[in-house]
Write a protein that holds these residues in place. Structure first.
Motif, mmCIF file in Angstrom:
data_model
loop_
_atom_site.group_PDB
_atom_site.id
_atom_site.type_symbol
_atom_site.label_atom_id
_atom_site.label_comp_id
_atom_site.label_asym_id
_atom_site.label_seq_id
_atom_site.Cartn_x
_atom_site.Cartn_y
_atom_site.Cartn_z
ATOM 1 N N SER A 61 34.934 -46.359 35.177
ATOM 2 C CA SER A 61 33.677 -45.149 34.669
ATOM 3 C C SER A 61 32.928 -45.771 34.322
ATOM 4 O O SER A 61 33.048 -46.292 33.210
ATOM 5 N N ARG A 62 31.491 -46.328 34.731
ATOM 6 C CA ARG A 62 30.620 -47.027 34.616
ATOM 7 C C ARG A 62 30.130 -45.736 33.366
ATOM 8 O O ARG A 62 29.745 -47.052 31.959
ATOM 9 N N ARG B 273 24.622 -62.094 47.183
ATOM 10 C CA ARG B 273 24.163 -61.548 46.023
ATOM 11 C C ARG B 273 23.358 -59.937 46.816
ATOM 12 O O ARG B 273 23.070 -58.358 46.220
ATOM 13 N N CYS B 274 22.405 -60.125 47.904
ATOM 14 C CA CYS B 274 22.216 -58.594 48.459
ATOM 15 C C CYS B 274 23.724 -57.682 48.199
ATOM 16 O O CYS B 274 23.111 -56.184 48.410
ATOM 17 N N LEU B 275 23.921 -58.611 49.526
ATOM 18 C CA LEU B 275 25.485 -56.990 50.017
ATOM 19 C C LEU B 275 25.762 -57.470 49.073
ATOM 20 O O LEU B 275 26.840 -56.069 49.279
ATOM 21 N N ALA B 276 25.944 -57.775 47.532
ATOM 22 C CA ALA B 276 26.884 -57.203 46.964
ATOM 23 C C ALA B 276 26.166 -56.159 45.930
ATOM 24 O O ALA B 276 26.894 -55.793 44.924
ATOM 25 N N GLY B 277 25.194 -55.977 46.302
ATOM 26 C CA GLY B 277 23.827 -54.464 45.964
ATOM 27 C C GLY B 277 23.203 -54.705 43.957
ATOM 28 O O GLY B 277 22.682 -54.623 43.585
ATOM 29 N N ARG C 297 26.031 -48.661 41.905
ATOM 30 C CA ARG C 297 26.921 -47.797 40.943
ATOM 31 C C ARG C 297 27.514 -47.105 41.252
ATOM 32 O O ARG C 297 28.246 -45.833 40.568
ATOM 33 N N SER C 298 27.874 -46.797 42.631
ATOM 34 C CA SER C 298 28.969 -46.108 43.486
ATOM 35 C C SER C 298 30.142 -46.421 43.373
ATOM 36 O O SER C 298 31.193 -47.596 43.550
ATOM 37 N N PRO C 299 31.333 -46.101 42.329
ATOM 38 C CA PRO C 299 33.065 -45.765 41.986
ATOM 39 C C PRO C 299 33.510 -46.885 43.817
ATOM 40 O O PRO C 299 33.919 -47.717 44.064
#
Lengths: 513, 210
Positions: free
Chosen positions: A109-110, B46-50, B69-71
């Motif tokens: 969790s960030r 870096r784009c593919l990794a977001g 940011r999405s788990p």
């Protein structure tokens, strides 16, 4: 076939306790840390207890000059501009590189990982706000002093919460915070330059930087309570949205914080400054390329001019640095404190254009590429700092003239002729290199004190102070009469002497470049 | 399909490095992005990794737009892009333990940490702190950590950095193993030994500005 785990985030608590346990195992036992904490508390308590009577007298007496509301507001704006500028550089949320490599890219969790950092940022903002509130309470000798201080704390929490919240909404939070800082700086400049102090009535609607003043002017407790609820709501929203912070924003602030802390820990602030400068430039893409058209013998000056042209933030810093002495004059009046603030601001302003001179000194290979003798190189490198120093000196003392005695033209002239002297101080500070650890330590009752860091700290100030002494005496006395010819002599002697001596010095044998 | 890009433009501000890229990488695929320096291989990764936004087009990872940011995205994608940083107070072995702890749960059938460390030679310096490791040892450790965490898409930027030939061959074999575990690999590399050992399909990026 192997499938990934659940889609939700994992809790952060086990990770934090793992790192704490490992850190403790290697950092030493509880007893050692408890001893250090106790000693720090005792020393801090002793200092506080000793200064309490003095502080209460100071709060009862107030400043030597009762500042106008505009002056106080401009000081508040400037303080918040500095805080937002700092927040832009640090993130305000940042993370150490190791955490960015292995912890934040994980599904942990960030929000759970970031909330301790966010709590520190919000706490720090509240403390800074409380200090601003205490300053306003002192300056106005406010009868409801505690309420004023509290209003400052609420304002600090509100601004800290907003700064943190922007990082959860946009990738460009650093630019947004920087622009906000610039806007506040510009508002402070407008208040100072147009001399509005006596004409405005400051209310809470001026913004959080005005809340302590509004509290001193009788802001209703209900309004203050509303402000408190608003600040808590913004801070709470920032904490809730921590899982929306992007890795890139954390990395930028982390890199800046890492460079700064390693510079402090290794006592090599010169390298830290160079790394920070390199990072700053690495993010830019110049639109126009090519050196300005200047004669070949001034190619080095063209380099300096180009660097300044590509740094509008530096130009803003130079302009804003003219405000603190003028504002301080409205609170303390002429005196040694004002003279010291003028010198500090001047060296900060001119220091904004000495990056290339520092590079020449720190990386001799670059200086060798230019193929110029040391004195000639330093002489050309000193042109832009002298020009900036002259403009800044004239501007700052012209602003100062409004709140001191003496002819405004004399002040302006004195500021202009002190420019080369400021350039000498700033150039010496830029070229001071690494901390000299070979200098002997001083034995004090508190133990051995290394003199190397102290020597580095005062290098630049020493010559700056010496060369601007006539101006400093005039500022402290509040009268520029007769100081101009002496300052001209000091400036010329200082600049030519510095170029002749520092330009002839061979580079350090420790340098490998 | 694990990774799909549609009309992807990659670059910085108005400087487009890669234009209109269409990619479809499925489980079991190993894709090696090759090309001269500065053509945008690292920027693409870096784009593919977001970590940065593309200038145009779409990137879908398991059907969803990229969002680090999405788990769920972070459970799917593991990457080793820039020079790694280290916890100075954790040994190499503890780094491995730590990475598996923060990426729990580790599904059955995933790389066993001890075996992985042995294959990349990390077990020889498992009790050593990172400050005492050579550049090659650090790179071996970084690759071990990237593989130790469960994922379905592995992004690697020049994984051959600082490695000797034996190391590069071992990494290539591990990438094959990763793909066999229903994962997909996209790596940028200049090393034919590694590309061959990984059994990767090359994707040559042309130099648009050359």
């Amino acid at each position: 076939m192997v499938r990934s785990g659940p889609a939700g985030a994992s809790p952060a608590a086990p990770v934090r306790s793992y790192l704490r346990a490992r850190g403790r195992a290697r950092a030493g036992g509880y007893a050692e840390r408890a001893y250090a904490l106790l000693l720090a508390l005792l020393v801090a308590g002793g200092i506080l207890a000793g200064s309490l009577p003095g502080m209460s007298t100071a709060f009862a007496d107030g400043p030597p000059v009762r500042p106008g509301p505009g002056t106080l507001l401009a000081i508040g704006l400037l303080c918040y501009a500095a805080v937002l500028g700092g927040a832009a550089r640090f993130g305000p949320l940042a993370a150490a590189p190791a955490r960015l490599s292995w912890l934040f890219p994980s599904p942990t969790s960030r929000r759970g990982l970031l909330w301790p950092t966010a709590a520190v940022v919000l706490g720090l903002a509240t403390v800074l706000g409380l200090l601003h509130g205490a300053f306003v309470a002192w300056a106005l000798v406010a009868p409801m002093g505690l309420l004023v201080v509290l209003a400052g704390g609420i304002a600090g929490l509100f601004v800290g919460g907003l700064a943190t919240l922007t990082q959860t909404f946009t990738e460009g939070s650093a630019a947004l915070l920087d622009r906000s800082a610039l806007l506040l700086g510009a508002a402070a400049a407008a208040l100072t330059v147009f001399d509005l102090p006596a004409r405005i009535a400051v209310g809470g609607w001026f913004g959080p930087w005005a809340w302590p003043q509004a509290a001193a002017d009788g802001m209703s407790p209900a309004a203050l309570g509303t402000a408190g609820v608003l600040a808590a709501a913004v801070a709470g929203a920032a904490l809730v949205r921590l899982d929306r912070v992007r890795l890139a924003g954390l990395a930028t602030g982390g890199a800046f914080a890492g460079t700064l802390s390693s510079g402090v820990v290794t006592l090599d602030l010169g390298t830290a400054a160079r790394v920070t400068e390199e990072r700053r430039w690495a993010r830019r893409s110049p639109r126009r390329t090519g050196l300005p058209r200047l004669p070949a013998r001034l190619a080095v000056l063209a380099h300096d001019v180009l660097a300044l042209r590509r740094s509008p933030d530096r130009l803003a810093l130079i302009s804003v640095a003219a405000l603190p002495p003028a504002l301080l004059a409205g609170v303390t009046g002429p005196g040694p404190l004002l003279a010291g603030a003028w010198l500090l601001s001047g060296l900060l302003a001119v220091g904004a254009v000495t990056d290339n001179a520092r590079r020449d000194r720190d990386l001799p290979a670059l200086a060798r590429l230019l193929g110029l003798p040391g004195r000639r190189l330093l002489a050309v490198r000193s042109i832009l700092p002298t020009v900036v120093g002259t403009a800044w000196g004239a501007g700052s003392l012209a602003l100062l003239a409004a709140s001191t005695a003496g002819n405004a033209v004399h002040w302006l002239l004195l500021g202009a002729v002190s420019g080369p002297a400021l350039a000498v101080g700033a150039l010496r500070a830029a070229r001071r290199g690494a901390v000299r650890h070979e200098l002997p330590p001083v034995v004090t009752p508190m133990g051995m004190v290394p003199t190397g860091p102290l020597h580095r700290l005062v290098t630049g100030w020493d010559l700056g102070l010496l060369c601007t002494l006539p101006t400093l005496v005039a500022v402290a006395a509040g009268d520029p009469a007769g100081a101009v010819p002496v300052q001209v002599a000091a400036s010329l002697l200082g600049l030519f002497g510095f170029v002749a001596v520092a330009g002839a010095r061979r580079t350090s044998p420790r340098s490998l470049s | 399909m694990i990774l799909r890009t549609e009309g992807l433009d990659v670059g910085y501000r108005d400087r487009v490095l890669i234009r209109g890229l269409r990619l479809a990488v499925d489980a079991g695929d190993v894709l090696a992005v090759t090309g001269p320096n500065g053509v945008g291989k690292s920027t693409l990764l870096r784009c593919l990794a977001g970590l940065i936004r593309p200038l145009g087009g779409r990137i879908l990872v398991q059907g969803a737009p990229v969002d680090e940011r999405s788990p769920a995205f972070r459970r799917t994608v593991a990457s080793l892009l820039d020079t790694s940083a280290w916890y100075p107070n954790l040994t190499a072995g503890e780094h491995l333990e730590f990475v598996q702890l923060v990426n729990r749960p580790v599904p059955a059938g995933w790389f066993e940490a001890g075996a992985l460390a042995a294959r990349l030679g990390v077990s020889r310096f498992a009790s050593v702190l990172p400050g005492q490791l050579s550049s090659g040892q650090r790179q071996r450790l970084a690759l071990t950590l990237a593989l130790a965490r469960p994922s379905r898409l592995l992004l690697l930027d020049e994984p051959e950095r600082h490695l000797d030939e034996a190391g590069r061959t071992a990494v290539g074999a591990l990438l094959r193993d990763y793909a066999r575990r229903a994962g997909a690999v996209v790596l940028a590399s200049h090393d034919p030994t590694l590309i061959a050992a990984a059994g990767a399909q090359p994707l040559d990026v042309p130099d648009w500005h050359g």
